[in-house]
Structures are given as C-alpha cells and as structure tokens.
Design an enzyme around this catalytic site. Structure first.
Site, PDB file in Angstrom:
ATOM      1  N   SER A  23      84.544  23.396  33.373  1.00 26.63           N
ATOM      2  CA  SER A  23      85.894  23.433  32.854  1.00 26.63           C
ATOM      3  C   SER A  23      85.941  23.627  31.345  1.00 26.63           C
ATOM      4  O   SER A  23      85.593  24.689  30.835  1.00 26.63           O
ATOM      5  CB  SER A  23      86.584  22.134  33.287  1.00 26.63           C
ATOM      6  OG  SER A  23      87.944  22.161  33.013  1.00 26.63           O
TER       7      SER A  23
ATOM      8  N   ASP B  99      80.736  34.902  24.306  1.00 22.99           N
ATOM      9  CA  ASP B  99      81.442  36.181  24.270  1.00 22.99           C
ATOM     10  C   ASP B  99      81.701  36.674  22.854  1.00 22.99           C
ATOM     11  O   ASP B  99      81.870  37.877  22.635  1.00 22.99           O
ATOM     12  CB  ASP B  99      82.771  36.069  25.014  1.00 22.99           C
ATOM     13  CG  ASP B  99      82.588  36.083  26.527  1.00 22.99           C
ATOM     14  OD1 ASP B  99      81.436  35.955  26.974  1.00 22.99           O
ATOM     15  OD2 ASP B  99      83.595  36.220  27.248  1.00 22.99           O
TER      16      ASP B  99
ATOM     17  N   LYS C 245      84.171  26.331  37.062  1.00 24.71           N
ATOM     18  CA  LYS C 245      85.533  25.855  37.285  1.00 24.71           C
ATOM     19  C   LYS C 245      86.450  26.572  36.304  1.00 24.71           C
ATOM     20  O   LYS C 245      86.447  26.293  35.121  1.00 24.71           O
ATOM     21  CB  LYS C 245      85.590  24.339  37.104  1.00 24.71           C
ATOM     22  CG  LYS C 245      86.862  23.687  37.624  1.00 24.71           C
ATOM     23  CD  LYS C 245      87.908  23.615  36.547  1.00 24.71           C
ATOM     24  CE  LYS C 245      89.129  22.845  37.030  1.00 24.71           C
ATOM     25  NZ  LYS C 245      90.190  22.812  36.003  1.00 24.71           N
TER      26      LYS C 245
END
Length: 537
Positions: A301, A312, A326
């Site tokens: 999460s 990224d 999740k």
C-alpha cells in the site's frame, strides 16, 4: 469528492486482520440523507432483507441474535467487493483509529510477563510512568488493588487495567530490589511511534525503519532524517519491509522528502472519483541524499507508493523481494453506532502509470499469496519471478519496470535463511531472548551505561551462551545440538541485540541486529560500489 481524495483517502494493508491495525481514519459520521426512489433495486432489496429478518424472527426454530445476523450479513456483502473493503465493528474501531492516529491513553510502558510476573521492560521518556518514578525492571504486583502475580496473566488483562482516558488515575504497586513501592500515575496521551529505528550504520550511511504510515509518520520521519543529517548522513537505507501501509497523504509527504519540485508521486482514479495527481514540492530535505529502499512481500500500500515514486522517478534503488501488491484506495465512513465502513473508491498508479494491484477474485487465493511465492521459489531465486510482459513500463531514465503484482526490486536479495532452524524459531516463539535479557539486567543493568562501549566490547562468551541455552531449557525449549550449531552466530547476535534493546530501546537493538541483516549488508555494498546508484541520479 476531491476533498475526500486529498484528505480522507487511505490505503489499508494486507489481510483484514492486519487491516484492522493500520489504515486511515476519515472521521465522518455517516447518517443517511434523503430517500431512495420507488422501483430502485436498492430499495427493493432492502425490503427483501428486512422481510427475511422478520421471517427469521417469526418462524425460526431457535432464538437468534439479530445484531449478529446483521453484522455478519454486512461483512459477507463487503467481502464480495474486494479484499480491502471492510466493515469494522464497534468493538474494533477504537483500536483501529488509535493506531492510525499514533497515540492512546495510557501510562507509557512496555512490559513482559516474566516468571508469572508483570515486568516493566521499557519506560517511555517523558511518560506518566517515568514522572511517577517507574523504572525498567520493576515488577508490577498490583494495579488498582488487583493482584497481578500468581495467575494466568494475559496481555489484554494488563492493557485493560493500564490503558484509559488521559487525565484518569491508576495506582500501581511495584517490587524493586527487595522493596515495594506504590506509584500513583495519571494517564496521559502516549505516542505510538512509527519509527522503529533511526541510526547511523557508518559515518555517512543512515538507516531509518518505518513500521507504518500513520497521522504522525511524516513528521516523525522528517525529524529522524534531520537528526541523521546532523550526524553526517549523505546516504540512507530506508527500510519499508513488513510495513503494511496507512495514510495516502503520509506516503506522499515522505516521498516528497526525496524528490525535487514538480515530480509526479502518484495519481488516483476511480469510477466516481476523477483522476487526481500528486506532485512533489520544494520542501524535501533528502533531495541530495542517495537512497536504497528495502521492501519485501509484506511491504504494502503506502509503502508501495513511496517505493514506486522513487523507482519511477529514477531517484534511488529498490532492493529486496517483490512487494505485496495492494493498489486500491479506501475511504472510511463511521456510523453512529461506533462501527465503520472502509470502501474502495479508487485505484492508485505510480508515475509511469503502473497499477501494482495483484489479481483478486473468486478463483484467487489472495490471502495465501505469500505461500504461493514460497512454493514457486520466488523468495529465494530471482529466476523464479514471473513478469507480465504486457505490463511493462519504462521510466524516463530508461529503466524497465513492471505492474500487476507489487513493486519489483531493482536488486533482488533472497530471503535470508542463514542460521535458520527449528530451535531458533522456538527461541523466538517462547520469547527466550527477551526473558534472558531481563535475567541478565536484573544484576548487571547498572554496568551498561555506554552504548558505544557495549557495542564494541560486550561479547556473548561461551559461558553466557551455554547459560542461555540452559535457561531456554527451563522455558520448555528442548536442546537440539545440530540446530544450535547451525544457529549459533544468529543466536549470539539476537541475544546481544535484545540486551541492548532493554537498555537503549529500539535504536540499540537495531544497531546490533543490522550487523547480521542480509538486506542491509547488501545495501551497504551498493553504496560502497556507487556505480549504479549514481547512474540513477
């Protein structure tokens, strides 16, 4: 709903049982507004539900608990949606919100039931217990005139007596070095820190372990980072292993510490919630700090949001094993009876557009995914990891990343099984290290005052080691000579670390424990090489 996404969205962790320990509190009381029109399927089915309840009341062979029927019906309905939407009964909501808010009403101690006696292991600095004069090692024999020795004491029994609203009083009688003392303690607001440890591993490398993303976590993380920078930190090992998640905004704020202004951190989108993007600001204090983030299969999460943002944006290295997967965001509504509903309202996506939510549904054994990874060999061998080539993405720096089932590490580190044995597991299960630390400190606590001296000079000698093995036998742990040889180095490390924890709390423990941590040692190797990390900057 923009306000909901910005202020009230949250990310629950893995299983429902765990989800009740972490997540996000919205704080709205739900009261139905308006009426449902005639012919509406919701109205029709509501009438059906009420009719069934009436039929059960009128005709069922035995008496029934109507509240139980309603609660179980709600739970069954919510389970049909997704693994992270959840109904929280009134009895559980207080604990859920308490842990998310990062504080509770209590006296400020950690304890262990040692030799059938409630023993104080830590007294939180500045807590009501410290002000009242309680010390580590004190045996608590009475709480409000109720005896706490000589019977089957449970942790819940202790908490029922010691926890309570701030400002209320509790009387505690302790036994210390042959004397009994009565302490009158006024309960206060006790912080639940989400920072397990913040220490320097080398002159330049710091380490922060975060156990959750609570209301206070971003501030706690910032404070820890500032202190480590003051000690000379230029590189950071950020440990998110076993961190099940929490507040969305907290994840955004922590990721913001690493990213220069204007970088996309995450975006959310749902059927009733339009796309909402979250960008970094110029306030980050770690923008020039090299970072390795540690993850494993229980990093979920909010942990995955931070790891995904760093990965990224080509900002640091993700190391360890594939994270949980999740990628759903919940909103919590509280009802007037003290219960609450956590409902998935959107998905979140990493900056490259990845959804890292793993598959779920009728034919998916969602809760046993860890065992599937174990059986497939994924936890031990990088070659066993299965990537979905249809979910391949590329960062601006040219790195290939994947969606569909967690954050995949840049540098895979196998699950550490060095020193593992059934005997070692038994020592953990019986809290042998913890109990033995109390035994040692009952006579030697005053000699342990300088941590640097302890870390460098204290050794688990053969005499201490053999005494510990014999002591473990008194706890019902049968000696296994082969296992003891296999686990000898690990046992010595954990024993020294546990003694340090009892004196210098979590920073003391981790300063010793991490010397034997495979993931951390691999991170230090990356920092020493420097080549790949610098290429990500």
């Amino acid at each position: 709903m923009e306000e909901n996404q910005n202020k009230n969205a949250f990310l629950t962790p893995i299983l429902v049982a765990v989800a009740l320990a972490v997540g996000v509190w919205v704080g709205t009381m739900f009261v139905p507004q308006g009426t449902i029109g005639a012919g509406d399927p919701i109205a029709e089915n509501s009438n059906k539900f009420n009719t069934i309840l009436e039929l059960i009341e009128d005709k069922y062979v035995d008496s029934v608990d109507h509240e139980m029927l309603i609660e179980s019906s709600i739970e069954g309905m919510i389970k049909k949606l997704d693994p992270h939407s959840a109904y929280i009964p009134p009895a559980d909501l207080g604990l859920v919100n308490e842990q998310l808010q990062g504080n509770f009403g209590g006296v400020g101690i950690r304890f262990l039931i040692h030799d059938d006696t409630l023993t104080t292991t830590h007294v939180i600095p500045g807590s009501p217990s410290e002000r009242a004069g309680m010390l580590p090692g004190d045996r608590i024999v009475e709480i409000d005139d109720t005896t706490f020795t000589g019977w089957d004491i449970g942790n819940e029994d202790v908490q029922d007596y010691l926890k309570g609203e701030a400002g209320t009083n509790v009387k505690v009688k302790v036994y210390r070095k042959g004397d009994f003392k009565t302490l009158n303690i006024t309960r206060g607001s006790i912080p639940i820190s989400s920072i397990d440890a913040a220490v320097m591993l080398t002159d330049k490398v710091g380490f922060i372990k975060l156990n959750g993303f609570t209301y206070n976590s971003a501030e706690e993380f910032h404070t820890a980072a500032v202190k480590l920078k003051e000690k000379g930190m230029t590189k950071l090992v950020f440990d998110l292993r076993n961190n099940g998640g929490g507040f969305l905004n907290t994840a955004i704020d922590i990721a913001d510490e690493f990213l220069e202004s204007g970088k996309l951190i995450v975006y959310t989108e749902g059927r009733k919630n339009p796309k909402q993007e979250y960008y970094s600001t110029s306030k980050g204090i770690l923008e020039e700090t090299e970072v390795v983030i540690l993850i494993n299969s229980l990093s979920a999460s909010a942990s995955e949001i931070v790891a995904g943002a760093i990965q990224d944006n080509d900002r640091g290295l993700i190391m360890g094993r594939r994270s949980f997967g999740k990628g759903l965001v919940q909103d919590q509504s509280e009802f007037t009876d003290g219960s609450a509903l956590r409902l998935t309202i959107s998905r979140y996506y990493t900056p490259t557009g990845r959804s890292i939510q793993k598959p779920y549904g009728e034919d998916v054994d969602y809760e046993n995914d860890y065992y599937a990874r174990y059986e497939s060999g994924e936890l031990m061998n990088e070659d066993s990891i299965k990537y979905d080539e249809n979910l391949k993405y590329t960062t601006k720096g040219g790195r290939t990343v994947y969606g569909g089932g967690g954050i995949y590490p840049d540098d895979f580190v196998p699950n550490d099984t060095v020193g593992a044995s059934y005997y070692l597991s038994s020592l953990y299960y019986k809290s042998a290290f913890n109990h033995y630390a109390i035994k040692v400190l009952d006579t030697k606590r005053s000699s342990f005052t300088d941590f640097a001296k302890f870390k460098k000079g204290f050794r688990i000698t053969p005499t201490i080691f053999e005494d510990f093995i014999a002591y473990a036998g008194t706890l019902g742990i049968e000696e296994d000579p082969i296992d003891i040889v296999t686990s000898r180095a690990t046992i010595k490390n954990r024993l020294k670390a546990e003694i340090a924890r009892h004196v210098w709390q979590e920073n003391g423990y981790y300063s010793i424990y991490l010397q034997d941590d495979l993931d951390v040692q691999e991170a230090l190797s990356w920092f020493r090489s420097g080549e790949k990390l610098m290429s990500l900057r």
